[in-house]
Design a protein around this motif. Structure first.
Motif: not given
Length: 392
Positions: A76-80
């Motif tokens: 989602i948007c958690g891959h930093h």
């Protein structure tokens, strides 16, 4: 409805009831447990990295820069950026093409095994594999064939008689016995019989091999020999989480198929940053592994001279075989009365009749710490002597 209270009571009567202990302060050899200082010999912090000040410094700086929570799944948007950098670092560290960062070793094993095998396939699993491997096999819905511990002849006979997609799964270092799988022979068998080899090196990473790269690297086995390498970061590396490393094609496949990767919130970026710092230290601080080897040798010599039954392990995992559940508990409690924390391991973690004390050594232990343990074992030897006299 099941009688849960009766089941718990049965566990108490069998010497199998488990109790959590509350630890205060940092993880290190001298712990504060339930308000009492104890010298611990039961941690998996093999290199003494869990409380390393550099890791705390890096993690604190990363939290200032990136906050604490992972906030979303990797897809989602958690891959930093920090996760991506760690995966690149892990690929380099293990000599693999690519890597994925998982939240825990348990989740890594369950997700990887269930993704790589399914209905109609066959998984071959060492009989002493970790519970996370066993559960991953069950979750896959594949046919599971367990081969006798480390028995490559039995495994080869099974592989010969099995068609279709085949997966061989093994621990690198076995967590309760401390011995090492016959990885070179397993790799040869998998090549010959077209099986995919998966090695969980949770207890080898950081400890074994050149620069702590693990039991697979110790034998010089490549990505072609061991296509799927799994490791945890909360043991020898001293942080948290886990990884799987291998060919880019398989890592991409896992991103699409590994449910424990897809459907969970990403680990805090600060943990990834601290892990990169730890890998740098693990690679370059060979003195930690050298000290650990000295501790292992001294322990084995001292405990053997006292008549304790050890297992053939050259790793920091040094089980003292006892057999009886109550006797293992009695020996553990007697050591605790002397300020030493050594956990009794009982079924179902180990087979029936094989209860033991699982001594684990850390590079953070001083030789004086080890001497305290040996003195305590000497003082408590009469507990097992009494049992042996009853048996005779």
């Amino acid at each position: 409805m099941r009688d849960f209270a009766a089941e718990l009571e049965q566990r108490r009567q069998s010497g199998l009831y488990r109790v959590r202990r509350q630890v205060s302060g940092p993880q290190q050899p001298l712990l504060v447990s339930d308000g009492r200082p104890l010298l611990s010999f039961c941690s998996n912090d093999y290199l003494g990295m869990a409380s390393h000040p550099e890791l705390s410094r890096v993690a604190a700086g990363a939290m200032q820069a990136n906050g604490l929570g992972g906030a979303a799944s990797h897809l989602i948007c958690g891959h930093h950026d920090a996760h991506h950098q760690l995966e690149q670092r892990l690929a380099s560290f293990t000599g693999r093409s690519s890597a994925l960062f998982f939240s825990t070793g348990y989740m890594a094993n369950m997700g990887v095994i269930a993704a790589l095998a399914g209905r109609g396939d066959t998984i071959f699993s060492d009989r002493l594999n970790h519970a996370s491997i066993i559960d991953g096999c069950i979750l896959s819905r594949a046919r599971v064939r367990r081969y006798p511990h480390g028995d490559t002849e039995a495994l080869e006979a099974m592989l010969k008689s099995t068609d279709g997609h085949k997966l061989v799964v093994t621990d690198g270092v076995f967590s309760m016995d401390g011995d090492i799988a016959p990885l070179a022979e397993l790799a040869r068998l998998c090549r010959r019989h077209e099986a995919l080899l998966v090695v969980d090196d949770a207890h080898g990473i950081g400890v074994l091999g050149p620069q702590g790269r693990g039991s697979v690297a110790e034998l010089g086995l490549s990505e072609e020999d061991v296509p799927v390498l799994i490791g945890t970061l909360g043991k020898g590396i001293g942080t948290s989480g886990a990884f799987v490393a291998g060919p880019e094609l398989l890592m991409d496949y896992l991103v699409q198929k590994a449910r424990t990767y897809i459907y969970t919130t990403a680990m805090p970026p600060a943990i990834a940053s601290a892990t990169c710092a730890s890998l740098d230290l693990v690679e370059h601080e060979q003195h930690r592994r050298e000290h650990l080897v000295k501790l292992i040798s001294a322990f084995r010599q001292g405990a053997t001279e006292m008549g304790y039954e050890l297992m053939p392990s050259r790793t920091p995992i040094q089980p003292i075989m006892v057999g009886d559940n109550w006797m293992a508990l009695a020996l553990s409690r007697a050591l605790e009365e002397r300020g030493l924390l050594v956990t009794a391991i009982r079924p179902p973690t180990v087979p029936e009749g094989e209860a033991r004390l699982r001594v684990t050594l850390s590079a953070a232990h001083a030789m004086d710490d080890l001497q305290q343990l040996l003195d305590g074992l000497s003082d408590c030897r009469h507990i097992l002597n009494a049992r042996e006299e009853q048996v005779v």
